[in-house]
Design a protein around this motif. Structure first.
Motif, PDB file in Angstrom:
ATOM      1  N   ALA A  90      22.518  15.042   6.816  1.00 31.06           N
ATOM      2  CA  ALA A  90      21.410  15.440   7.682  1.00 31.06           C
ATOM      3  C   ALA A  90      21.910  16.398   8.748  1.00 31.06           C
ATOM      4  CB  ALA A  90      20.778  14.210   8.328  1.00 31.06           C
ATOM      5  N   PHE A  91      23.092  16.132   9.273  1.00 34.36           N
ATOM      6  CA  PHE A  91      23.731  17.006  10.246  1.00 34.36           C
ATOM      7  C   PHE A  91      23.916  18.409   9.659  1.00 34.36           C
ATOM      8  CE2 PHE A  91      27.658  18.857  11.862  1.00 34.36           C
ATOM      9  CZ  PHE A  91      27.506  18.769  13.230  1.00 34.36           C
ATOM     10  N   GLU A  92      24.353  18.462   8.424  1.00 35.62           N
ATOM     11  CA  GLU A  92      24.642  19.750   7.779  1.00 35.62           C
ATOM     12  C   GLU A  92      23.391  20.592   7.572  1.00 35.62           C
ATOM     13  OE1 GLU A  92      26.608  18.460   4.254  1.00 35.62           O
ATOM     14  OE2 GLU A  92      28.570  18.260   5.227  1.00 35.62           O
ATOM     15  N   VAL A  93      22.228  19.953   7.427  1.00 30.41           N
ATOM     16  CA  VAL A  93      20.993  20.723   7.230  1.00 30.41           C
ATOM     17  C   VAL A  93      20.213  20.866   8.540  1.00 30.41           C
ATOM     18  CG1 VAL A  93      20.774  20.102   4.798  1.00 30.41           C
ATOM     19  CG2 VAL A  93      19.678  18.658   6.536  1.00 30.41           C
ATOM     20  N   ASN A  94      20.898  20.619   9.667  1.00 29.84           N
ATOM     21  CA  ASN A  94      20.335  20.898  10.998  1.00 29.84           C
ATOM     22  C   ASN A  94      19.129  20.050  11.371  1.00 29.84           C
ATOM     23  OD1 ASN A  94      22.286  22.882  11.453  1.00 29.84           O
ATOM     24  ND2 ASN A  94      21.043  24.461  10.487  1.00 29.84           N
ATOM     25  N   ALA A  95      19.125  18.787  10.959  1.00 32.02           N
ATOM     26  CA  ALA A  95      18.054  17.894  11.408  1.00 32.02           C
ATOM     27  C   ALA A  95      18.156  17.682  12.914  1.00 32.02           C
ATOM     28  CB  ALA A  95      18.163  16.549  10.694  1.00 32.02           C
ATOM     29  N   LEU A  96      17.001  17.508  13.564  1.00 32.95           N
ATOM     30  CA  LEU A  96      17.000  17.270  15.004  1.00 32.95           C
ATOM     31  C   LEU A  96      17.488  15.866  15.340  1.00 32.95           C
ATOM     32  CD1 LEU A  96      13.681  18.862  16.326  1.00 32.95           C
ATOM     33  CD2 LEU A  96      15.991  19.772  16.448  1.00 32.95           C
ATOM     34  N   ASP A  97      17.169  14.909  14.481  1.00 32.68           N
ATOM     35  CA  ASP A  97      17.563  13.524  14.755  1.00 32.68           C
ATOM     36  C   ASP A  97      17.534  12.741  13.448  1.00 32.68           C
ATOM     37  OD1 ASP A  97      18.271  11.215  16.158  1.00 32.68           O
ATOM     38  OD2 ASP A  97      16.925  11.680  17.814  1.00 32.68           O
ATOM     39  N   TYR A  98      17.977  11.492  13.546  1.00 29.05           N
ATOM     40  CA  TYR A  98      18.151  10.648  12.365  1.00 29.05           C
ATOM     41  C   TYR A  98      17.755   9.236  12.764  1.00 29.05           C
ATOM     42  CZ  TYR A  98      20.721   8.981   8.174  1.00 29.05           C
ATOM     43  OH  TYR A  98      21.087   8.440   6.975  1.00 29.05           O
ATOM     44  N   LEU A  99      16.552   8.817  12.400  1.00 31.20           N
ATOM     45  CA  LEU A  99      16.050   7.485  12.746  1.00 31.20           C
ATOM     46  C   LEU A  99      16.472   6.496  11.666  1.00 31.20           C
ATOM     47  CD1 LEU A  99      12.413   8.065  14.090  1.00 31.20           C
ATOM     48  CD2 LEU A  99      14.355   7.109  15.330  1.00 31.20           C
ATOM     49  N   LEU A 100      17.277   5.541  12.074  1.00 26.57           N
ATOM     50  CA  LEU A 100      17.801   4.554  11.130  1.00 26.57           C
ATOM     51  C   LEU A 100      16.930   3.297  11.180  1.00 26.57           C
ATOM     52  CD1 LEU A 100      20.176   4.149   9.164  1.00 26.57           C
ATOM     53  CD2 LEU A 100      21.442   3.107  11.064  1.00 26.57           C
ATOM     54  N   LYS A 101      16.279   2.989  10.046  1.00 25.39           N
ATOM     55  CA  LYS A 101      15.429   1.795   9.964  1.00 25.39           C
ATOM     56  C   LYS A 101      16.289   0.530   9.959  1.00 25.39           C
ATOM     57  CE  LYS A 101      12.013   4.090   6.953  1.00 25.39           C
ATOM     58  NZ  LYS A 101      11.398   4.059   5.608  1.00 25.39           N
ATOM     59  N   PRO A 102      15.854  -0.538  10.599  1.00 24.39           N
ATOM     60  CA  PRO A 102      14.645  -0.620  11.425  1.00 24.39           C
ATOM     61  C   PRO A 102      14.919  -0.082  12.831  1.00 24.39           C
ATOM     62  CG  PRO A 102      15.729  -2.754  11.353  1.00 24.39           C
ATOM     63  CD  PRO A 102      16.531  -1.845  10.461  1.00 24.39           C
ATOM     64  N   PHE A 103      13.999   0.662  13.389  1.00 22.28           N
ATOM     65  CA  PHE A 103      14.152   1.203  14.740  1.00 22.28           C
ATOM     66  C   PHE A 103      13.017   0.666  15.602  1.00 22.28           C
ATOM     67  CE2 PHE A 103      11.924   4.249  12.069  1.00 22.28           C
ATOM     68  CZ  PHE A 103      10.735   4.455  12.768  1.00 22.28           C
ATOM     69  N   ASP A 104      13.274   0.532  16.891  1.00 20.18           N
ATOM     70  CA  ASP A 104      12.234   0.031  17.784  1.00 20.18           C
ATOM     71  C   ASP A 104      11.471   1.187  18.412  1.00 20.18           C
ATOM     72  OD1 ASP A 104      13.909   1.043  19.769  1.00 20.18           O
ATOM     73  OD2 ASP A 104      14.680  -0.919  20.355  1.00 20.18           O
ATOM     74  N   ALA A 105      10.440   0.874  19.175  1.00 15.90           N
ATOM     75  CA  ALA A 105       9.577   1.902  19.761  1.00 15.90           C
ATOM     76  C   ALA A 105      10.344   2.781  20.737  1.00 15.90           C
ATOM     77  CB  ALA A 105       8.384   1.247  20.461  1.00 15.90           C
ATOM     78  N   ASP A 106      11.297   2.189  21.458  1.00 13.21           N
ATOM     79  CA  ASP A 106      12.063   2.967  22.430  1.00 13.21           C
ATOM     80  C   ASP A 106      12.922   4.012  21.731  1.00 13.21           C
ATOM     81  OD1 ASP A 106      13.047   3.425  25.185  1.00 13.21           O
ATOM     82  OD2 ASP A 106      14.949   2.735  24.339  1.00 13.21           O
TER      83      ASP A 106
END
Length: 288
Positions: A90-106
């Motif tokens: 994901a880093f290599e294709v310039n993603a802005l961020d990476y949400l790893l499930k499960p993630f909370d609202a914050d």
């Protein structure tokens, strides 16, 4: 800034949760897709500003979507997945961020607000570029410099001449490819920090502390190694333990014994040591 957001996930409950979280941020989702093929069609049809994109999907995964649509037509991307092994890719294709499930609202809010702030900066930069081009055309037509046309004067040690000096050098070919973002792992989170978001960097034991607005992130790296990967037209090494982004500098004040104090736009005061003064002057293209 009103954002057009697309949600892509093969799990219905995951899509519903993302839509609800986005609604809480005052964002309307232009479309949602349950697989990669639908995503490709939606991206071409709706041209969103931002997409929350699942990685593992039937037939065509998230990276396949990027490949099929093409980098030049892809909006900003935040990957959403239960698997952290895709973070580097994901880093290599310039993603802005990476949400790893499960993630909370914050965690979601941090990712979304970082993405929105980044897009706002891009939009502001485009507007500034258009204004600069207009001033250049006016200057060419009436015989005045862009700075005179804007009615402003700048002290030799304010940010304006620093930026001008760097702009004059920006047409030179780059010596190599510099970092555009850093992958940060902290407290079970995996996320990205864009290089252009960093205000300054300080050494902290075996780590570097990246100051990004009001936040700070630790990166296990040496100062010398990171410095070699940063664009010297955007970052200055001002001390053996400090690097600063030039756009964040407001002014420089003489101090004792040939040293200077660098004051950032947020009021942070950093020391320009005497041993780095000559190097900084050379990078800025001016003596002080």
């Amino acid at each position: 800034m009103t954002l057009r957001v697309l949600v892509v996930d093969d799990e219905r409950l995951a899509r519903q949760r993302l839509r609800r979280l986005l609604r809480e941020e005052g964002v309307d989702v232009v479309a949602e897709c349950s697989d990669g093929r639908e995503a490709v069609t939606a991206l071409r049809t709706h041209a969103p500003d931002l997409v929350f994109l699942d990685v593992q999907m039937p037939e065509l995964d998230g990276f396949g979507v990027l490949a099929e649509v093409g980098a030049e037509r892809m909006p900003a991307v935040v990957f959403v997945t239960a698997y952290d092994q895709y973070a580097v890719r994901a880093f290599e294709v310039n993603a802005l961020d990476y949400l790893l499930k499960p993630f909370d609202a914050d965690r979601f809010r941090k990712a979304f607000r970082r993405a929105r702030a980044t897009l706002e900066r891009y939009r502001a930069a485009e507007q500034q570029a258009r204004l600069a081009a207009l001033l250049d055309r006016l200057a060419a037509g009436v015989g005045v410099t862009p700075s005179a046309a804007s009615g402003g004067e700048a002290s030799p040690l304010t940010l304006s001449p620093v930026s001008a000096s760097l702009e004059a050098r920006s047409t030179a070919p780059a010596a190599g490819r510099y970092l555009e973002r850093l992958l940060i792992k902290s407290g079970g989170r995996v996320f990205f920090v864009r290089i252009g978001e960093i205000d300054w960097i300080e050494a902290s034991g075996n780590y570097l502390r990246l100051h990004v607005g009001r936040e700070a992130h630790l990166l296990r790296e040496t100062m010398a190694t990171l410095e070699a990967k940063l664009d010297p037209s955007q970052f200055l090494r001002i001390h053996r333990s400090t690097i600063v982004r030039t756009d964040c500098i407001r002014e420089m004040q003489p101090w004792f014994s040939g040293e200077y104090v660098i004051i950032l736009r947020d009021g942070t005061r950093l020391k320009l040591s005497r041993s780095y003064r000559e190097q900084v002057a050379a990078q800025l293209g001016q003596d002080f």
